[in-house]
Design a protein around this motif. Structure first.
Motif, PDB file in Angstrom:
ATOM      1  N   TRP A   1      -0.651   8.082   4.671  1.00 37.23           N
ATOM      2  CA  TRP A   1      -1.954   8.732   4.567  1.00 37.23           C
ATOM      3  C   TRP A   1      -1.934  10.093   5.249  1.00 37.23           C
ATOM      4  O   TRP A   1      -2.606  11.027   4.795  1.00 37.23           O
ATOM      5  CB  TRP A   1      -3.053   7.847   5.153  1.00 37.23           C
TER       6      TRP A   1
ATOM      7  N   SER B   1      -8.603   6.721   6.382  1.00 36.36           N
ATOM      8  CA  SER B   1      -7.529   5.761   6.114  1.00 36.36           C
ATOM      9  C   SER B   1      -6.372   5.953   7.082  1.00 36.36           C
ATOM     10  O   SER B   1      -5.764   4.981   7.543  1.00 36.36           O
ATOM     11  CB  SER B   1      -7.037   5.907   4.678  1.00 36.36           C
TER      12      SER B   1
ATOM     13  N   THR C   1     -11.417  10.735   2.303  1.00 39.77           N
ATOM     14  CA  THR C   1     -10.703   9.506   1.986  1.00 39.77           C
ATOM     15  C   THR C   1      -9.462   9.344   2.852  1.00 39.77           C
ATOM     16  O   THR C   1      -9.240   8.289   3.451  1.00 39.77           O
ATOM     17  CB  THR C   1     -10.275   9.503   0.501  1.00 39.77           C
TER      18      THR C   1
ATOM     19  N   SER D   1       0.831  -1.204   0.000  1.00 37.52           N
ATOM     20  CA  SER D   1       0.000   0.000   0.000  1.00 37.52           C
ATOM     21  C   SER D   1       0.865   1.253   0.000  1.00 37.52           C
ATOM     22  O   SER D   1       0.516   2.253  -0.624  1.00 37.52           O
ATOM     23  CB  SER D   1      -0.969   0.002   1.187  1.00 37.52           C
TER      24      SER D   1
END
Length: 133
Positions: free
Chosen positions: A68, A38, A34, A15
């Motif tokens: 993130w 996360s 978003t 990721s």
């Protein structure tokens, strides 16, 4: 050492690899809706893995949480509250992040109070279509 620990670490590492282009792209705009969840989920996973003794998984989840966090700081689109806000130093970016987060929370809390200028009226759409012909 559990083999599952390595599997989770590999997933988190992938990721990070997939998120890196978003962080490098200066034109990318990732909404806080978003990136913030996360980021929080990554932090919760890191804590949970650490309490289970899964050190590698915790490190991977923490690294994904950090990615993130960077994306939410540097790639969040500007909200209407801060269109003219010049971004330069880390402090400016942090203030911008806080303004965007406040705007996002306000919008979620007051869903019925969306400004009318956010929408295009049907009359405008039909006039644009007739001009194109």
């Amino acid at each position: 050492m559990m083999w599952q620990d390595f599997i989770f670490m590999i997933g988190s590492s992938l990721s990070i690899v997939f998120l890196a282009p978003t962080l490098r792209d200066t034109d990318a705009q990732v909404p806080l809706a978003t990136s913030a969840p996360s980021m929080i989920i990554g932090g919760v996973y890191a804590f949970t893995f650490a309490t289970l003794g899964m050190t590698f998984s915790a490190a991977g989840a923490l690294a994904a949480c950090f990615m993130w966090t960077l994306i939410s700081f540097f790639r969040a689109p500007r909200s209407p509250y801060n269109q003219s806000h010049a971004v330069g130093s880390f402090r400016d970016r942090f203030e911008l992040f806080c303004l965007d987060a406040q705007y996002w929370v306000d919008r979620k809390r007051h869903r019925n109070s969306i400004p009318l200028d956010s929408y295009v009226s049907a009359d405008t759409t039909s006039s644009i279509a007739s001009q194109a012909e």
